[in-house]
Scaffold this motif. Structure first.
Motif, PDB file in Angstrom:
ATOM      1  N   ALA A   1       0.823  -1.226   0.000  1.00 27.36           N
ATOM      2  CA  ALA A   1       0.000   0.000   0.000  1.00 27.36           C
ATOM      3  C   ALA A   1       0.850   1.266   0.000  1.00 27.36           C
ATOM      4  CB  ALA A   1      -0.893  -0.010   1.237  1.00 27.36           C
ATOM      5  N   SER A   2       2.142   1.114  -0.139  1.00 32.39           N
ATOM      6  CA  SER A   2       3.017   2.282  -0.048  1.00 32.39           C
ATOM      7  C   SER A   2       2.690   3.336  -1.103  1.00 32.39           C
ATOM      8  CB  SER A   2       4.475   1.856  -0.223  1.00 32.39           C
ATOM      9  OG  SER A   2       5.262   3.003  -0.474  1.00 32.39           O
ATOM     10  N   PRO A   3       2.651   4.621  -0.722  1.00 30.10           N
ATOM     11  CA  PRO A   3       2.348   5.686  -1.694  1.00 30.10           C
ATOM     12  C   PRO A   3       3.459   5.870  -2.727  1.00 30.10           C
ATOM     13  CG  PRO A   3       3.084   6.676   0.360  1.00 30.10           C
ATOM     14  CD  PRO A   3       2.967   5.181   0.613  1.00 30.10           C
ATOM     15  N   HIS A   4       4.567   5.170  -2.508  1.00 35.98           N
ATOM     16  CA  HIS A   4       5.713   5.341  -3.407  1.00 35.98           C
ATOM     17  C   HIS A   4       5.535   4.567  -4.707  1.00 35.98           C
ATOM     18  CE1 HIS A   4       8.165   7.434  -0.429  1.00 35.98           C
ATOM     19  NE2 HIS A   4       7.544   6.660   0.450  1.00 35.98           N
ATOM     20  N   ARG A   5       4.697   3.543  -4.677  1.00 35.95           N
ATOM     21  CA  ARG A   5       4.651   2.590  -5.796  1.00 35.95           C
ATOM     22  C   ARG A   5       4.200   3.222  -7.108  1.00 35.95           C
ATOM     23  NH1 ARG A   5       5.063  -2.896  -5.153  1.00 35.95           N
ATOM     24  NH2 ARG A   5       5.744  -3.547  -3.073  1.00 35.95           N
ATOM     25  N   ASP A   6       3.181   3.997  -7.114  1.00 38.93           N
ATOM     26  CA  ASP A   6       2.704   4.603  -8.365  1.00 38.93           C
ATOM     27  C   ASP A   6       1.736   5.726  -8.030  1.00 38.93           C
ATOM     28  OD1 ASP A   6       1.198   3.277 -11.463  1.00 38.93           O
ATOM     29  OD2 ASP A   6       2.080   5.216 -10.900  1.00 38.93           O
ATOM     30  N   GLY A   7       2.286   6.909  -7.792  1.00 37.68           N
ATOM     31  CA  GLY A   7       1.392   8.013  -7.436  1.00 37.68           C
ATOM     32  C   GLY A   7       2.153   9.296  -7.241  1.00 37.68           C
ATOM     33  N   VAL A   8       1.524  10.240  -6.593  1.00 41.15           N
ATOM     34  CA  VAL A   8       2.122  11.547  -6.313  1.00 41.15           C
ATOM     35  C   VAL A   8       2.193  11.720  -4.809  1.00 41.15           C
ATOM     36  CG1 VAL A   8       1.837  14.054  -6.551  1.00 41.15           C
ATOM     37  CG2 VAL A   8       1.257  12.528  -8.463  1.00 41.15           C
ATOM     38  N   HIS A   9       3.327  12.136  -4.303  1.00 37.28           N
ATOM     39  CA  HIS A   9       3.426  12.453  -2.874  1.00 37.28           C
ATOM     40  C   HIS A   9       4.374  13.635  -2.704  1.00 37.28           C
ATOM     41  CE1 HIS A   9       7.476  10.808  -2.362  1.00 37.28           C
ATOM     42  NE2 HIS A   9       7.099   9.741  -3.042  1.00 37.28           N
ATOM     43  N   GLU A  10       4.409  14.162  -1.503  1.00 40.47           N
ATOM     44  CA  GLU A  10       5.249  15.336  -1.221  1.00 40.47           C
ATOM     45  C   GLU A  10       6.663  14.907  -0.837  1.00 40.47           C
ATOM     46  OE1 GLU A  10       4.323  19.262   1.316  1.00 40.47           O
ATOM     47  OE2 GLU A  10       4.980  17.574   2.590  1.00 40.47           O
ATOM     48  N   VAL A  11       7.623  15.760  -1.172  1.00 40.40           N
ATOM     49  CA  VAL A  11       8.994  15.592  -0.678  1.00 40.40           C
ATOM     50  C   VAL A  11       9.404  16.880   0.003  1.00 40.40           C
ATOM     51  CG1 VAL A  11      11.416  15.321  -1.329  1.00 40.40           C
ATOM     52  CG2 VAL A  11       9.681  13.846  -2.375  1.00 40.40           C
ATOM     53  N   ARG A  12       9.912  16.760   1.232  1.00 40.11           N
ATOM     54  CA  ARG A  12      10.385  17.936   1.966  1.00 40.11           C
ATOM     55  C   ARG A  12      11.899  18.026   1.819  1.00 40.11           C
ATOM     56  NH1 ARG A  12       6.592  15.811   6.784  1.00 40.11           N
ATOM     57  NH2 ARG A  12       4.590  16.225   5.727  1.00 40.11           N
ATOM     58  N   LEU A  13      12.384  19.219   1.529  1.00 40.24           N
ATOM     59  CA  LEU A  13      13.793  19.406   1.190  1.00 40.24           C
ATOM     60  C   LEU A  13      14.544  20.134   2.293  1.00 40.24           C
ATOM     61  CD1 LEU A  13      13.042  20.661  -2.422  1.00 40.24           C
ATOM     62  CD2 LEU A  13      13.836  18.370  -1.796  1.00 40.24           C
ATOM     63  N   GLU A  14      15.822  19.811   2.442  1.00 42.13           N
ATOM     64  CA  GLU A  14      16.700  20.548   3.363  1.00 42.13           C
ATOM     65  C   GLU A  14      16.897  21.945   2.780  1.00 42.13           C
ATOM     66  OE1 GLU A  14      16.774  17.568   6.032  1.00 42.13           O
ATOM     67  OE2 GLU A  14      17.704  19.551   6.263  1.00 42.13           O
ATOM     68  N   ALA A  15      16.567  22.968   3.567  1.00 42.55           N
ATOM     69  CA  ALA A  15      16.562  24.353   3.039  1.00 42.55           C
ATOM     70  C   ALA A  15      17.913  24.770   2.477  1.00 42.55           C
ATOM     71  CB  ALA A  15      16.132  25.312   4.158  1.00 42.55           C
ATOM     72  N   ASP A  16      19.016  24.280   3.085  1.00 45.73           N
ATOM     73  CA  ASP A  16      20.341  24.722   2.625  1.00 45.73           C
ATOM     74  C   ASP A  16      20.920  23.808   1.559  1.00 45.73           C
ATOM     75  OD1 ASP A  16      22.463  23.267   5.247  1.00 45.73           O
ATOM     76  OD2 ASP A  16      20.748  22.484   4.092  1.00 45.73           O
ATOM     77  N   SER A  17      20.074  22.953   0.971  1.00 47.16           N
ATOM     78  CA  SER A  17      20.605  22.025  -0.033  1.00 47.16           C
ATOM     79  C   SER A  17      20.626  22.663  -1.422  1.00 47.16           C
ATOM     80  CB  SER A  17      19.740  20.759  -0.081  1.00 47.16           C
ATOM     81  OG  SER A  17      18.414  21.074  -0.495  1.00 47.16           O
ATOM     82  N   ALA A  18      21.518  22.145  -2.282  1.00 42.52           N
ATOM     83  CA  ALA A  18      21.564  22.625  -3.673  1.00 42.52           C
ATOM     84  C   ALA A  18      20.228  22.319  -4.350  1.00 42.52           C
ATOM     85  CB  ALA A  18      22.704  21.918  -4.409  1.00 42.52           C
ATOM     86  N   LEU A  19      19.654  21.173  -4.000  1.00 41.21           N
ATOM     87  CA  LEU A  19      18.394  20.760  -4.618  1.00 41.21           C
ATOM     88  C   LEU A  19      17.276  21.756  -4.318  1.00 41.21           C
ATOM     89  CD1 LEU A  19      16.958  18.612  -6.311  1.00 41.21           C
ATOM     90  CD2 LEU A  19      16.447  17.397  -4.170  1.00 41.21           C
ATOM     91  N   ALA A  20      17.212  22.222  -3.050  1.00 39.34           N
ATOM     92  CA  ALA A  20      16.168  23.196  -2.690  1.00 39.34           C
ATOM     93  C   ALA A  20      16.340  24.478  -3.511  1.00 39.34           C
ATOM     94  CB  ALA A  20      16.243  23.495  -1.197  1.00 39.34           C
ATOM     95  N   SER A  21      17.598  24.852  -3.763  1.00 42.73           N
ATOM     96  CA  SER A  21      17.766  26.087  -4.554  1.00 42.73           C
ATOM     97  C   SER A  21      17.449  25.827  -6.029  1.00 42.73           C
ATOM     98  CB  SER A  21      19.173  26.660  -4.374  1.00 42.73           C
ATOM     99  OG  SER A  21      20.108  25.803  -4.972  1.00 42.73           O
ATOM    100  N   VAL A  22      17.756  24.651  -6.526  1.00 44.00           N
ATOM    101  CA  VAL A  22      17.413  24.343  -7.924  1.00 44.00           C
ATOM    102  C   VAL A  22      15.892  24.310  -8.100  1.00 44.00           C
ATOM    103  CG1 VAL A  22      17.450  22.515  -9.690  1.00 44.00           C
ATOM    104  CG2 VAL A  22      19.550  23.112  -8.458  1.00 44.00           C
ATOM    105  N   LEU A  23      15.182  23.711  -7.139  1.00 43.87           N
ATOM    106  CA  LEU A  23      13.727  23.588  -7.256  1.00 43.87           C
ATOM    107  C   LEU A  23      13.010  24.833  -6.736  1.00 43.87           C
ATOM    108  CD1 LEU A  23      13.361  19.853  -6.156  1.00 43.87           C
ATOM    109  CD2 LEU A  23      13.199  20.776  -8.487  1.00 43.87           C
ATOM    110  N   GLY A  24      13.772  25.675  -5.993  1.00 43.28           N
ATOM    111  CA  GLY A  24      13.183  26.930  -5.516  1.00 43.28           C
ATOM    112  C   GLY A  24      12.019  26.713  -4.559  1.00 43.28           C
ATOM    113  N   ALA A  25      12.129  25.679  -3.700  1.00 41.80           N
ATOM    114  CA  ALA A  25      11.023  25.387  -2.776  1.00 41.80           C
ATOM    115  C   ALA A  25      11.516  24.579  -1.586  1.00 41.80           C
ATOM    116  CB  ALA A  25       9.933  24.602  -3.511  1.00 41.80           C
ATOM    117  N   ALA A  26      10.703  24.552  -0.508  1.00 45.61           N
ATOM    118  CA  ALA A  26      11.047  23.752   0.677  1.00 45.61           C
ATOM    119  C   ALA A  26      10.382  22.380   0.597  1.00 45.61           C
ATOM    120  CB  ALA A  26      10.585  24.475   1.932  1.00 45.61           C
TER     121      ALA A  26
END
Ligand SMILES: N[C@@H](CCC(=O)NCCCC(=O)O)C(=O)O
Length: 249
Positions: free
Chosen positions: A134-159
């Motif tokens: 039943a994991s939401p990871h298998r085939d769907g949409v879910h939220e990902v929370r990002l580390e604010a000081d990460s390069a990824l957060a700056s690339v995606l421009g969001a937390a």
């Protein structure tokens, strides 16, 4: 002026519906996202005369996309009944060598889903071989929370970002030197970075929505812009944007 050349690891597959011959499997959405970013995607396969560190010369970036399960033997486990490894036993070794070669050559790397999992394994980490049904990871949409000081957060421009998820395995023990910079609400690691390296790796599939979602397209833009910056030719980033607009892919 030529577009930055992005090596994309491909795999042979005999499971492409309706084809009477073996084919090669790289998601068109991945290739189109690279073209939209102003890059030139070129697919490399496991079979090659020389080592990857030679084969990647002349490339400006590497993209390791989604695909089959990593062989659990690479992280010291016996296969779970639900684990389905790549058709070609050489695929894991090929992509692992490609990542190591790209890091050695100092070219940027974007690793997606299977690519993300393989990176973790190659850095000495392990995987959960089968998430609950039943994991939401298998085939769907879910939220990902990002580390604010990460390069990824700056690339995606969001937390936090909504992501397209399609996987039944996940990071268990984190590989050496990797920093977890994104997690799902259930704690599953969804993104890692390798400090001091130009590398972003995500468990989700940005290519699924990149055509209409500039936030997910930004991951491919990052790869191509870092690739262009690596070429050392002034105005490369401008050139890239110009090509992307002209192509309008
Ligand atoms: N097999 C692993 C990785 C999942 C993955 O890369 N899925 C993509 C499959 C091909 C595609 O549709 O893009 C897992 O399931 O955890």
């Amino acid at each position: 002026m030529s577009a930055p050349r992005i090596a994309v690891t491909g795999m042979w597959s005999n499971r492409i519906h309706g084809l009477r011959f073996d084919g090669s499997a790289v998601a068109a959405a991945v290739l189109r996202a690279v073209v939209r970013a102003g890059g030139e995607p070129l697919t490399l396969f496991a079979e090659g005369a020389s080592p990857l560190v030679e084969r990647l010369r002349g490339f400006d970036g590497l993209l390791v996309p989604g695909g089959a399960d990593v062989d659990p033997g690479r992280y010291g486990q016996d296969p779970h009944p639900a684990t389905a490894t790549a058709d070609s036993p050489a695929q894991d070794a090929f992509e692992a060598e490609a990542i190591a070669a790209a890091l050695a050559l100092g070219i940027p790397v974007l690793a997606i889903c299977r690519g993300f999992q393989l990176l973790n394994v190659e850095r000495g980490g392990t995987l959960v071989q089968d998430l609950p049904e039943a994991s939401p990871h298998r085939d769907g949409v879910h939220e990902v929370r990002l580390e604010a000081d990460s390069a990824l957060a700056s690339v995606l421009g969001a937390a936090a970002v909504p992501v397209s998820s399609y996987h039944h395995q996940a990071v268990d023990r984190l590989g050496e030197g990797l920093r977890a910079v994104g997690r799902a609400p259930d704690g599953v690691v969804e993104a890692v970075e390798l400090p001091a390296a130009e590398l972003l790796a995500v468990q989700w599939h940005p290519e699924d929505t990149a055509a209409d979602d500039p936030q997910q397209q930004a991951l491919f833009d990052w790869l191509v812009e870092r690739a262009a910056a690596g070429t050392g030719s002034d105005g490369a980033a401008e050139r890239v944007r110009g090509i992307g607009e002209r192509v309008g892919a």
